[in-house]
Structure formats: structure tokens, C-alpha cells
Design a protein around this motif. Sequence first.
Motif, PDB file in Angstrom:
ATOM      1  N   ARG A   1      -8.654 -14.645 -82.602  1.00  0.00           N
ATOM      2  CA  ARG A   1     -10.019 -15.062 -82.940  1.00  0.00           C
ATOM      3  C   ARG A   1     -10.012 -15.910 -84.207  1.00  0.00           C
ATOM      4  NH1 ARG A   1     -14.514 -11.368 -85.456  1.00  0.00           N
ATOM      5  NH2 ARG A   1     -16.174 -12.910 -85.558  1.00  0.00           N
TER       6      ARG A   1
ATOM      7  N   SER B   1     -17.967 -16.127 -96.603  1.00  0.00           N
ATOM      8  CA  SER B   1     -17.212 -15.219 -97.480  1.00  0.00           C
ATOM      9  C   SER B   1     -15.716 -15.345 -97.231  1.00  0.00           C
ATOM     10  CB  SER B   1     -17.620 -13.767 -97.239  1.00  0.00           C
ATOM     11  OG  SER B   1     -18.982 -13.623 -97.506  1.00  0.00           O
ATOM     12  N   THR B   2     -15.341 -15.627 -95.995  1.00  0.00           N
ATOM     13  CA  THR B   2     -13.922 -15.793 -95.667  1.00  0.00           C
ATOM     14  C   THR B   2     -13.331 -16.946 -96.476  1.00  0.00           C
ATOM     15  OG1 THR B   2     -14.356 -14.951 -93.475  1.00  0.00           O
ATOM     16  CG2 THR B   2     -12.312 -16.181 -93.764  1.00  0.00           C
TER      17      THR B   2
ATOM     18  N   SER C   1     -25.219 -16.037 -90.503  1.00  0.00           N
ATOM     19  CA  SER C   1     -24.364 -14.893 -90.808  1.00  0.00           C
ATOM     20  C   SER C   1     -23.125 -14.924 -89.903  1.00  0.00           C
ATOM     21  CB  SER C   1     -25.175 -13.621 -90.549  1.00  0.00           C
ATOM     22  OG  SER C   1     -24.381 -12.523 -90.785  1.00  0.00           O
ATOM     23  N   GLY C   2     -21.983 -14.636 -90.495  1.00  0.00           N
ATOM     24  CA  GLY C   2     -20.745 -14.603 -89.707  1.00  0.00           C
ATOM     25  C   GLY C   2     -20.112 -15.982 -89.525  1.00  0.00           C
TER      26      GLY C   2
END
Length: 597
Positions: A372, A399-400, A394-395
Motif C-alpha cells: 500500500r 503527517s507521513t 484526512s489520510g
Amino acid sequence: MRRHLDHPETSGMSWRVVGTLWPYLLAFKQRILWASLCLVLAKVASICLPFLLKYVVDALDRQGDVSVASLSEWWLAPLALVVAYGLARFLNVIFNELRDTLFGRVTEDTMRRIGLATFQHLHQLELDFHLNRRTGAVSRDMERGITAINSLMRFMVFNIIPTLVEVGIVVVLLLINYGWPFALTIFLSVTLYIAFSVYATEWRTRFVRKANLADSKSNARAIDSLLNYETVKYFTNEAYEANRYDQALLEWQQAKRQNRLSLFALNGGQALIVALGTTTMLAMAAMGVQEGSLTIGDFVLLNAFMMQIFIPLNFLGFVYREIKGSLASIEGLFALLQQPAKIADAEQAQELEVSQGGIEFVKLGFAYQTERKILHDIQLHIRPGEKLALVGPSGSGKSTLIKLLFRFYDPVSGSVRIDGQDIRHVTQHSLRAALGIVPQDTVLFNDSLRENIRYGQPGASDDEVLQAAKLAHLEGFLAQLPEGLDTQVGERGLKLSGGEKQRVAIARTILKNPRILVFDEATSSLDSRSEQAILAAIRAMSEGRTTLIIAHRLSTVVDADRIVVLQNGRVVEEGNHEALLAKNGMYQQLWQAQQHD
Ligand code: ATP
């Protein structure tokens, strides 16, 4: 993910553990030498004991002998021997105690150093390890391992080899004084005893491991449940939690039962061998006395020797069992210590040199799991001093991207560069020292507000801490607290509200004073008035610094120099607020939706 060993076939590893402990012992050569001298003296005293006893008995037995000249001599000789016997016994104990006292320092020092090394190693391990770890199990492995080091070192040095030497000496003494049948009997019983102990102990080590594993597992359950105390209450799942904990305890209980039964088998077998050996020896001695070839004193001596040999041998059995148990316990600790860090400094890693603070994401691709992909070919150049906002659903991977900037993970493809230096080629310490973050969820240490803020720069003075607290708009909050900055924040900072924690995080970062700033939803827990205040603080702080802001509420980033919109791990739009609105794309849709709200 299992982090401690649950495979029984690890005896190779066990003995490697002993090798690893060796250098710690060598650091205390002199002390060990003195302790060994005490050990030798204690052993000499203990070998004298049966002989003294024999002479006492024989002297008493001779009392009726006419050849003894005077009454005073009758009593003097046995009395002197009895005194010598008492003295030898005392010396034996005192030298053993001295040995333990001297050696204590060695084990304690080793425990401290290995404990510290493990703790430091845990901090070296990558974020992924910590996301997967079960705190309770890790802490139990550490605790059990460190305690086991003590018994392992003590037994290795002072029991196995000395006891074997003692057995050897006794066999030789018997051979010289009483002939081969006695020496052979004792030699055979000892050999049988050792062989049986080793075999049976090997066999039952698997039960010890199983019990250790079950113990760590039940502890992990308990800790996890307690950490989630509030969730348990919200869902009234106390009984469910108790049940799950009990399941884990039940497993432990069963493992302990097997452990106990196997111990019974081991002890029973050992006792049988001892009884057979002693009976044979004493029977032979009794026959000797009857035939007149041995005295009563000899009978007593042989009995004393048997006891003297089998007591340490019995102890050796216990020691071997303990060593194997300790090794099984230490394995968990060493498995932790030997867990390689996935993110490590390159061999030739340089210090990061931040001259301007420009950040580049070059064709960056990333996946937590290969199946993924989270980020695709991110190409982004944040200019020195620029204030750049990252927005998106979101997602989408915001943040990654930050985690990659901090090098909590390495990219699958492409690179992250700061002032032209690939962050994989610089030390992690220098990289993270140049970066400051106000994270999405701030977790605090269970300490005072003051110490939590000072964490940004551990050498900061109280004045500097207060100044940072003011800049982060904590002043009003502090004024309400009876204990002000000395207020304790509770475990993980749970006694503070979300907004208060965020302001503590901002104050910390102000103290750290990094060249590059990251705000991950820094105002998400604030009401609009505090938000304005914080935004002002952020604005002041980011003056002249490269700043990355992740925001859900677009209104907080309209003044950013540039806004980058991420969607499904790709950059889909970028530009300033007006330009993006004019594009009528993703940003415009998000903006519209938020305006409606
Ligand atoms: P949000 O705005 O909700 O914070 P985001 O854009 O910051 O979202 P990320 O936290 O970067 O999103 O997460 C991107 C994706 O990566 C998410 O689908 C998440 O499930 C996944 N993810 C994040 N951390 C991990 C992890 N450690 N292991 C596996 N997947 C992860």
C-alpha cells in the motif's frame, strides 16, 4: 509483532549470552581475584572439616585406651580438635560471606550497565518498533533479564567450577586414604548426578520459557488495559477486560504448573541418586568398621564427605537450573538488545549543516507496507524562510511526509534534502536538533509543567521557561493554577486539556529554538480566541524560519506563502490562497465546504 523469543530452540543463543557478559566481568579483575581467594580459603576450611571430625571421633574412641598417658591428655586432644573444628566451620562461613560482599559490586555494576544499554538501545530503535511494542511485555523482559544477570554471574563464577574442583579433590583424597572402591563410588554417583541434572534441566527449560512468555504476555495485557482506563470505563468493559486478563493469567498458571511438576521430577531424581550413592558408601564403610580395617572416625569422615559433596552438588543442580532459567530470562533482554535498528546513522554520517533551511522532497515515494503506497513522487521545494501550508483530506499523507522529514522512516524511492544534504547521510541527532515540531497529539511526561517546558532545552533557566510559557500564551492558564508552573500534569499529561497541552508543546519548541519549524494541526484543539493568540505566536516564531504547517482548518493558513494540497499521497495543487481559490479545484472545494460549516 512478537518481540521476545518464543522459540524453544535457542540454547545456542543462551550460551552466547554468557560470552556477552564476559567483558563486564573482566572490568573487575582485581576484585574477582580477591573474591576467588576468599572462595579458595572457604573451600580449604570446608575440606578440613571431615578430617577434624574424624580425629575428634577417633580421639574420643581412644579414651579407654591404656596407652594414653594422663587424664589431661585424654581431654586436651579432643577438645583442641573440637575447637579447631568450630573455627574451620566459622572460617568457611565468613570467607563465603566475604566473597559475596566483594562480588556484589561486580554484579550490581553489570546490572546497571546492561540496564542502561538496553534503555539506550530502545531509544535507538525506530518508531515502527515502538508502534508495535507491547510496553508491559518489554518492561517485564527487561526487569526479569536484569535480575537474572545477578544470579547468572554469581553462579557461573562461584559455583560450577569451584564445586567441580572440590569434588575432584575429595575423590583424590578418598583414593589416597581409602582405596579405589570408595573413590569410584563417589565418582560414579557424582557423574550420574551431573548427567541426570543436565539432561533433566535441558528438558524442562522449555517450561521455564513458556512461563516467562506467559508472564510477559499477562503483564502486557494488564498495562495495555490500564493505559486505556478511560476507554474501558466509557464502554463499561471492566468485566471483558478482567476476563481477557484472566485468560492470560490462566496461561501463565498452566505454564507454571508444568514448570512445577518438571521441577518435582528433577528434584526427585536427584534425591534418588544421592540416596543410592550415600547408602552404598556407608554400607561399605560399615563393613570396613566391622572388619576392623576402618575406625568409627573413618565412618564419620566418609559420611561427612558424602554430605559435603552432595550438598554443593545438590546446589549445583539448583545452580544449573537457575542458570538455565536465568539464561531463558536474559534471552528476552538480549533479544531486545540485539534487535537491529532499522533506521541507523550511515557509517560516514556528517553533522547536518543548516545554512538557510531550505527543504526539498525529491521524487519521494513511500509505503508503510509494500502493498500500500502512501506517497507518490512528491516533488516539493520549500524555500529558506518560506511558510508553507500542507492541506488535504484526512489520510492523504501529510503527517507521513513530516515523519519522513524527521527520518522516522526512510523513503522507498527519492530523497529528502535539507540545504542540499540528503538526510540519510547526516546524523539523526543533528537532523532532529535542527527541526522543531508541535505535534498533533502532544504527550507530556508525568512531571511538572515547568519541567515539561524545559524539555525543549534541558539547560534553560527558570526565567527562560517562563518567557517561553508567556510567548505560548500560557500565562492566563498559569495564573489560575494554585501551583503555577509546578503543577503536575499527570501521566501522559492527561490532567491538561488538549489546548493546554498544545500550548506546552509550543512553549517547548520556542525554547528549543530550531531552524525549521513544523506545526502539525497545532491549533486543532483551541477555541477561536486562543487560536488567534496561538496563530500570532506561531507567526512571530516562524519569522525568518522555514515553517511547515499542516492544517485542516484552511482559515488558519490563508496567510501562508504557499499552500500545497495533497490528495491520496500526491501533490494536486499549489499556490497561495487567492491563486488556489481562482483555480476552482480541490482547494476551492475544501474552502467552500469549510465556509458552509
Ligand atoms: P490526518 O489529516 O487525518 O492526520 P494525514 O494526511 O496526516 O491524515 P497520515 O497520518 O500521513 O495522514 O496517514 C496516511 C495513511 O498512512 C493513512 O491511511 C494511515 O492509515 C496510514 N498510516 C499511517 N501511519 C501508519 C503506520 N505506522 N503503519 C501503517 N499505515 C500507516
